[in-house]
Design an enzyme around this catalytic site. Structure first.
Site, short mmCIF file in Angstrom:
data_model
loop_
_atom_site.label_atom_id
_atom_site.label_comp_id
_atom_site.label_asym_id
_atom_site.label_seq_id
_atom_site.Cartn_x
_atom_site.Cartn_y
_atom_site.Cartn_z
N ILE A 52 81.86 -72.96 132.17
CA ILE A 52 81.68 -72.61 133.19
C ILE A 52 80.16 -71.95 134.17
O ILE A 52 80.29 -71.68 135.13
CB ILE A 52 83.18 -71.74 134.08
CG1 ILE A 52 84.03 -71.91 135.76
CG2 ILE A 52 82.87 -70.58 133.08
CD1 ILE A 52 85.11 -70.78 135.16
N HIS A 54 84.65 -70.43 119.53
CA HIS A 54 83.99 -71.29 120.55
C HIS A 54 82.53 -72.09 120.11
O HIS A 54 81.79 -70.93 119.14
CB HIS A 54 84.25 -71.20 121.29
CG HIS A 54 83.48 -69.69 122.21
ND1 HIS A 54 83.66 -69.00 122.08
CD2 HIS A 54 81.98 -69.75 122.47
CE1 HIS A 54 83.17 -67.87 121.96
NE2 HIS A 54 81.85 -68.39 122.99
N HIS A 61 79.02 -73.81 121.43
CA HIS A 61 78.21 -73.86 121.50
C HIS A 61 77.23 -75.27 121.62
O HIS A 61 76.75 -75.26 120.59
CB HIS A 61 77.57 -73.23 122.80
CG HIS A 61 78.33 -71.64 123.43
ND1 HIS A 61 78.17 -71.89 123.81
CD2 HIS A 61 78.21 -70.58 122.42
CE1 HIS A 61 78.31 -70.09 124.56
NE2 HIS A 61 78.98 -69.97 123.53
P1 AMP Z 1 80.27 -66.26 123.97
O1 AMP Z 1 78.89 -65.55 125.02
O2 AMP Z 1 80.08 -66.77 123.00
O3 AMP Z 1 81.20 -65.31 123.98
O4 AMP Z 1 80.54 -67.90 125.21
C1 AMP Z 1 81.49 -67.49 126.23
C2 AMP Z 1 80.92 -69.16 126.79
O5 AMP Z 1 82.17 -69.08 127.33
C3 AMP Z 1 80.34 -68.58 128.22
O6 AMP Z 1 79.14 -69.21 128.23
C4 AMP Z 1 80.97 -68.68 129.21
O7 AMP Z 1 80.60 -69.11 130.52
C5 AMP Z 1 82.23 -69.36 128.82
N1 AMP Z 1 83.55 -69.15 129.58
C6 AMP Z 1 84.49 -68.07 130.01
N2 AMP Z 1 84.76 -68.85 131.06
C7 AMP Z 1 85.24 -69.87 131.05
C8 AMP Z 1 85.92 -70.87 131.77
N3 AMP Z 1 87.51 -70.58 132.24
N4 AMP Z 1 86.02 -71.63 131.39
C9 AMP Z 1 84.69 -72.76 130.77
N5 AMP Z 1 83.53 -71.58 129.74
C10 AMP Z 1 83.98 -70.42 130.23
#
Ligand code: AMP
Ligand code: ZN
Length: 143
Positions: free
Chosen positions: A36, A104, A106
């Protein structure tokens, strides 16, 4: 199949369909969707359908499923965006930049030196004694 869910977790809500996402791929153990807050065009996330904060907490079958999905999704992102390069990133712990505490991966396309993942990589010099000790210590911690 073991599963784990956290009602307060945003990614568990996405898995459940309680929150929408731009879904790319799904199987019994894995979900992939568009980030997002993309760092670059095509920034995609791959998550296990199992609530675990860090990679060390993911059961083997879900970790294996993520391992199979990552190259498949990376190839699709590459095909769709034509990106010449990309980074695969997985943060564990707040200090490492983790903001969502559901594991997750990336996939972050890079189109130029200015786009995509920004990081500093400052190599040190491996000390031979440290390496021997560290190798043994890590190997002894393998379970
Ligand atoms: P991290 O810093 O590795 O925990 O990355 C978390 C990621 O989740 C970030 O890139 C956010 O933009 C993404 N994120 C958070 N909420 C959502 C959502 N509802 N849908 C898609 N991506 C999300
Ligand atoms: Zn979760």
């Amino acid at each position: 199949m073991a599963s784990q869910h956290d009602d307060n977790c945003i990614f568990c809500k996405i898995i459940n369909g309680d929150i929408p996402c731009h879904k790319i791929y799904e199987d019994d153990r894995v979900l992939a969707f568009i980030d997002i807050g993309p760092i670059s065009k095509g920034h995609t996330l791959i998550i296990p359908k199992y609530h675990a904060a860090e990679i060390v907490d993911v059961p083997e079958e879900y970790a294996a499923a993520c391992g199979m999905a990552i190259p498949k999704i990376a190839k699709a992102v590459q095909g769709a965006t034509g990106c010449p390069a990309y980074n695969i990133l997985q943060n564990n712990g707040q200090l490492a930049g983790q903001a969502v505490f559901h594991v997750h991966f990336h996939i972050i396309p890079r189109y130029s030196a200015e786009t995509g993942l920004n990081y500093k990589w400052i190599p040190g010099q491996l000390d031979e004694t440290d390496a021997v000790e560290m190798k043994a210590a890590i190997a002894n911690n393998l379970k």
